[in-house]
Design a protein around this motif. Structure first.
Motif, mmCIF file in Angstrom:
data_model
loop_
_atom_site.group_PDB
_atom_site.id
_atom_site.type_symbol
_atom_site.label_atom_id
_atom_site.label_comp_id
_atom_site.label_asym_id
_atom_site.label_seq_id
_atom_site.Cartn_x
_atom_site.Cartn_y
_atom_site.Cartn_z
ATOM 1 N N LYS A 1 0.835 -1.210 0.000
ATOM 2 C CA LYS A 1 0.000 0.000 0.000
ATOM 3 C C LYS A 1 0.866 1.255 0.000
ATOM 4 O O LYS A 1 0.622 2.201 -0.765
ATOM 5 C CB LYS A 1 -0.920 -0.015 1.219
ATOM 6 C CG LYS A 1 -1.846 1.189 1.323
ATOM 7 C CD LYS A 1 -2.738 1.083 2.560
ATOM 8 C CE LYS A 1 -3.642 2.300 2.695
ATOM 9 N NZ LYS A 1 -4.512 2.205 3.912
ATOM 10 N N GLN A 2 1.898 1.277 0.830
ATOM 11 C CA GLN A 2 2.791 2.430 0.914
ATOM 12 C C GLN A 2 3.572 2.619 -0.386
ATOM 13 O O GLN A 2 3.751 3.753 -0.852
ATOM 14 C CB GLN A 2 3.759 2.241 2.077
ATOM 15 C CG GLN A 2 4.767 3.366 2.230
ATOM 16 C CD GLN A 2 5.755 3.098 3.359
ATOM 17 O OE1 GLN A 2 5.451 2.361 4.282
ATOM 18 N NE2 GLN A 2 6.935 3.699 3.282
ATOM 19 N N THR A 3 4.031 1.516 -0.981
ATOM 20 C CA THR A 3 4.803 1.603 -2.226
ATOM 21 C C THR A 3 3.942 2.114 -3.368
ATOM 22 O O THR A 3 4.383 2.940 -4.180
ATOM 23 C CB THR A 3 5.387 0.219 -2.576
ATOM 24 O OG1 THR A 3 6.177 -0.252 -1.483
ATOM 25 C CG2 THR A 3 6.246 0.285 -3.825
ATOM 26 N N ALA A 43 6.071 -1.260 -12.576
ATOM 27 C CA ALA A 43 6.422 0.092 -12.139
ATOM 28 C C ALA A 43 7.702 0.102 -11.305
ATOM 29 O O ALA A 43 8.380 1.132 -11.212
ATOM 30 C CB ALA A 43 5.271 0.699 -11.340
ATOM 31 N N LEU A 44 8.049 -1.048 -10.699
ATOM 32 C CA LEU A 44 9.270 -1.132 -9.896
ATOM 33 C C LEU A 44 10.511 -1.404 -10.741
ATOM 34 O O LEU A 44 11.636 -1.097 -10.326
ATOM 35 C CB LEU A 44 9.138 -2.228 -8.829
ATOM 36 C CG LEU A 44 7.985 -2.089 -7.831
ATOM 37 C CD1 LEU A 44 8.061 -3.204 -6.792
ATOM 38 C CD2 LEU A 44 7.987 -0.721 -7.160
ATOM 39 N N ARG A 89 2.954 6.393 -6.841
ATOM 40 C CA ARG A 89 1.714 6.693 -7.574
ATOM 41 C C ARG A 89 1.461 5.667 -8.675
ATOM 42 O O ARG A 89 1.258 6.000 -9.848
ATOM 43 C CB ARG A 89 1.765 8.112 -8.140
ATOM 44 C CG ARG A 89 1.913 9.169 -7.058
ATOM 45 C CD ARG A 89 1.939 10.576 -7.633
ATOM 46 N NE ARG A 89 2.100 11.569 -6.582
ATOM 47 C CZ ARG A 89 2.181 12.889 -6.792
ATOM 48 N NH1 ARG A 89 2.126 13.356 -8.043
ATOM 49 N NH2 ARG A 89 2.319 13.723 -5.777
ATOM 50 N N ILE A 90 1.490 4.409 -8.275
ATOM 51 C CA ILE A 90 1.358 3.312 -9.233
ATOM 52 C C ILE A 90 -0.118 3.033 -9.513
ATOM 53 O O ILE A 90 -0.903 2.795 -8.589
ATOM 54 C CB ILE A 90 2.028 2.034 -8.688
ATOM 55 C CG1 ILE A 90 3.515 2.295 -8.412
ATOM 56 C CG2 ILE A 90 1.865 0.883 -9.670
ATOM 57 C CD1 ILE A 90 4.214 1.145 -7.707
ATOM 58 N N GLU A 91 -0.481 3.077 -10.780
ATOM 59 C CA GLU A 91 -1.844 2.738 -11.191
ATOM 60 C C GLU A 91 -1.923 1.223 -11.361
ATOM 61 O O GLU A 91 -1.455 0.663 -12.354
ATOM 62 C CB GLU A 91 -2.191 3.439 -12.504
ATOM 63 C CG GLU A 91 -2.222 4.954 -12.416
ATOM 64 C CD GLU A 91 -3.385 5.466 -11.566
ATOM 65 O OE1 GLU A 91 -4.411 4.754 -11.478
ATOM 66 O OE2 GLU A 91 -3.258 6.563 -10.985
ATOM 67 N N CYS A 92 -2.481 0.540 -10.363
ATOM 68 C CA CYS A 92 -2.506 -0.924 -10.413
ATOM 69 C C CYS A 92 -3.803 -1.488 -9.846
ATOM 70 O O CYS A 92 -3.823 -2.617 -9.353
ATOM 71 C CB CYS A 92 -1.299 -1.507 -9.685
ATOM 72 S SG CYS A 92 -1.212 -1.081 -7.927
#
Length: 514
Positions: free
Chosen positions: A117-119, A193-194, A124-127
Motif C-alpha cells: 500500500k505504501q509503495t 512500475a518497480l 503513484r502506481i496505477e494498479c
C-alpha cells in the motif's frame, strides 16, 4: 436437472492470464558474459523483483536472472489477493505452532500488505489497488463450526475481524469469518512500475538465462546453463522450487499443487469483497477493474497435486458450472492455472538455505498466498542482508522443524512420491501416436516403450521421453494447459519438452518417430 449453461458459453481454447494481457511488459537481454554484482537474484517474479527493489534502495547493485521471461510464472497467474486471511489457518496454527508464532504469521502478512500500500502511494502506481474485506464462508453447518473456531482464534490473536452471519455475495452460506481492510491489485502493473527503479539504480535484468548451479564460498558464483558466471556477495533463490538442493532436503519438505481460474464478464453488479469457501471444492471469488472500465470476476479453485487428478480441462469445466449456477455470466474471456508449493507446516521457507550457507537465501512454499508472503520474504531477506533485525526471521527460517505436523506430513508426502514413481513405471499404455487428433497430447507406446506425444494444430508430431529429468518419475499430460507435469515434485515441461517449472533443470529428451 436444469441446464446451467443454456447458451453453451465456451472456455477459451488456450489458457491466457488476464494479468499478462493487461500490461505491456518490457523485455530484457540474455546474459552473454561473466559479471560481478553485490547480490544476484534467481527468479523474475514478485519475490525477486520486490527484493531487488528493496536492495537497490540500499545502494546495492543487483542482477536478476530469469530462466523464461519476467512475470510469467505464478506471479502472472495468481488471483492477486493481498491478505493475511489464508483460509482457516489461525486456529490450526495456534495448535501446531503456538499462539505467539500464529500471531507473528498474521503480523508478517499484515506488514506486507501495508508495504505494498505504501509503495503504491509513494510511486503513484496505477494498479487497481483497493482495500477490501476478505471472507471465508461456510456452506454447511459442519463447516460453520470450523469458521466459529477461526473467529475465536482471530479474537485471541487480536485480528480485526470475526464471525458474521451473512456475506454480501449472493452465494449459499451459513456464516463466515471476516478479516477487514485487506486488499487486491493488479500485480503486473505494480511490479512493472518497480522495474525502472531497479535499473535506474544500476540493477541489471536478464531473461532466458537459466541458473543451474552455485559455487559456494565467501563470494558465491552462480553458473548458467551456457556456462556464464555471476559472482556476488549474496545469492537469493526465488525460483519457486529451489534449483539447488545439495542433499534433497527441500524435495522432501515441499509438494506442488495446481489450481485454476476463470475470468468472467457478468450482468450482475458485484457487491465488493474477496471470498473463499471453507468447504471443498474450494471457490475463490474477487473482482477486477479493467483499463476499459469493465469489470471481470475471477473465480478460482479446484486444487490438486501437480501431475495427479482427473483430466485437467474438467477442472475448468467445474468452475464454469459453478459460475453459471451462481451468476449471470455473459462470457469467459480468460482462463489460466497456477502452481503453488506447500511446506510441511504451511509456513514458507524464507532465509539462508542451510546454516552452512549463510549468504545463499531461498524463498519458497507460499502455498496459495504469494502476494503477501512474497513481500514478507523480500522484507526479511533485505533486512538480513543489510544486517538489520527482523521480527519474523525465526518463524520463516528454513532450518525450523515442528514435529506436529511436519513428521506426519513428511511421511505422507514421501510415500506419495514413491507411489507415483513406481506406478508411472508400471503403467500399461495402449495408445499410439497416430491416434492423436490436432491439439491432443497423450502418453503413447513408441517402439514398445512409453513416450509422450503431442500433435500440434498444424499436424506436426512432437515426441519426448516421459522420464522427468529431475528424479526419474514419469510425467503425465496436462490437456488443460498443454504441458507435461511430474506427479512427484511438480516439474513441468512444454509439449516440446522444455522446462516450464522446476525443480527440473534439464529438458525432456526429444524422441524420433522413426
Amino acid at each position: 436437472m436444469a441446464d446451467t449453461n443454456p447458451g453453451k458459453l465456451q472456455l477459451p481454447q488456450m489458457p491466457q492470464s488476464y494479468w499478462r494481457e493487461s500490461v505491456k511488459l518490457p523485455s530484457y537481454p540474455k546474459l552473454e558474459k561473466d559479471i560481478e554484482v553485490d547480490v544476484v537474484i534467481i527468479g523474475g517474479g514478485i519475490t525477486g523483483i520486490s527484493t531487488a527493489y528493496l536492495l537497490s534502495k540500499q545502494g546495492l547493485r543487483i542482477a536478476i536472472l530469469e530462466a523464461d521471461v519476467i512475470l510469467n510464472g505464478t506471479t502472472g497467474h495468481t488471483t492477486a489477493k493481498i491478505t493475511a486471511q489464508h483460509d482457516l489457518i489461525y486456529d490450526e496454527f495456534i495448535g501446531t505452532l503456538g499462539e505467539e508464532n500464529a500471531r507473528l504469521y498474521y503480523e508478517a502478512n499484515r506488514d506486507a500488505l501495508q508495504f505494498v500500500k505504501q509503495t503504491v502511494s509513494e510511486h503513484r502506481i496505477e494498479c487497481d489497488f483497493s482495500e477490501e474485506d476478505a471472507y471465508v464462508y461456510a456452506q454447511w453447518d459442519s463447516t460453520a463450526e470450523k469458521v466459529h473456531k477461526e473467529a475465536a482464534a482471530y479474537a485471541k490473536l487480536g485480528i480485526d475481524g470475526g464471525f458474521v452471519d451473512k456475506i454480501p455475495l449472493a452465494v449459499p452460506s451459513v456464516g463466515a469469518v471476516i478479516m477487514r481492510n485487506q486488499a487486491k491489485f493488479n500485480p503486473l502493473q505494480y511490479l512493472t512500475a518497480l522495474l525502472p527503479i531497479i535499473t535506474a539504480a544500476d540493477g541489471v535484468i536478464y531473461e532466458r538465462t537459466t541458473a543451474i548451479d552455485v559455487e559456494e564460498g565467501a563470494t558465491p558464483v552462480v553458473i548458467t546453463r551456457e556456462g556464464w558466471r555471476v559472482k556476488a556477495g549474496q545469492v537469493v533463490v526465488c525460483s519457486h522450487f529451489p534449483f539447488i538442493d545439495r542433499h534433497g532436503l527441500y524435495f522432501a519438505r515441499l509438494h506442488a499443487e495446481r489450481s485454476y481460474v476463470l475470468a468472467a464478464t457478468m450482468k450482475d453488479s458485484y457487491p465488493g469483497g474477496m471470498y473463499l469457501s471453507a468447504d471443498n471444492p474450494k471457490r475463490s471469488i474477487r473482482s477486477v477493474g479493467t483499463a476499459a472500465g469493465e469489470q471481470l470476476i475471477l473465480i478460482g479453485g479446484e486444487n490438486h497435486k501437480t501431475g495427479q487428478g482427473i483430466c485437467t480441462i474438467d477442472y475448468y469445466e467445474s468452475l464454469l458450472g459453478f459460475a453459471m449456477r451462481q451468476f449471470k455470466v455473459e462470457s469467459f474471456p480468460y482462463r489460466w492455472s497456477a502452481q503453488d508449493l506447500i511446506t510441511l507446516d504451511k509456513v514458507p521457507y524464507i532465509g539462508p538455505i542451510t546454516s552452512g550457507m549463510p549468504n545463499i537465501f531461498i524463498a519458497t512454499g507460499y502455498a496459495k498466498w504469494g502476494m503477501s508472503n512474497s513481500t514478507a520474504a523480500a522484507m526479511i531477506i533485505s533486512d538480513t542482508i543489510a544486517g538489520r533485525d527482523n521480527p519474523y526471521r525465526e518463524l520463516y527460517s528454513p532450518q525450523r522443524f515442528h514435529p506436529n505436523p511436519s513428521i506426519k506430513n513428511a511421511i505422507t508426502q514421501n510415500f506419495d512420491v514413491a507411489k507415483q514413481l513406481i506406478s508411472g513405471k508400471l503403467e500399461n499404455v495402449n495408445k499410439k501416436a497416430e491416434q492423436l487428433q490436432p491439439g491432443e497430447g497423450a502418453v503413447v507406446t513408441l517402439n514398445g516403450k512409453r513416450a509422450g506425444a503431442y500433435l500440434d494444430d498444424q499436424g506436426k508430431l512432437h515426441l519426448v521421453d516421459t522420464t522427468c529429468t529431475h528424479m526419474g518419475c514419469e510425467v503425465e499430460w496436462n490437456n488443460g494447459d498443454r504441458s507435461w507435469d511430474c506427479p512427484c515434485h511438480g516439474s513441468r515441461f512444454n509439449y516440446e519438452g522444455e522446462v516450464m517449472e522446476g525443480p527440473a533443470k534439464q529438458p525432456l529428451t526429444k524422441l524420433s518417430g522413426e
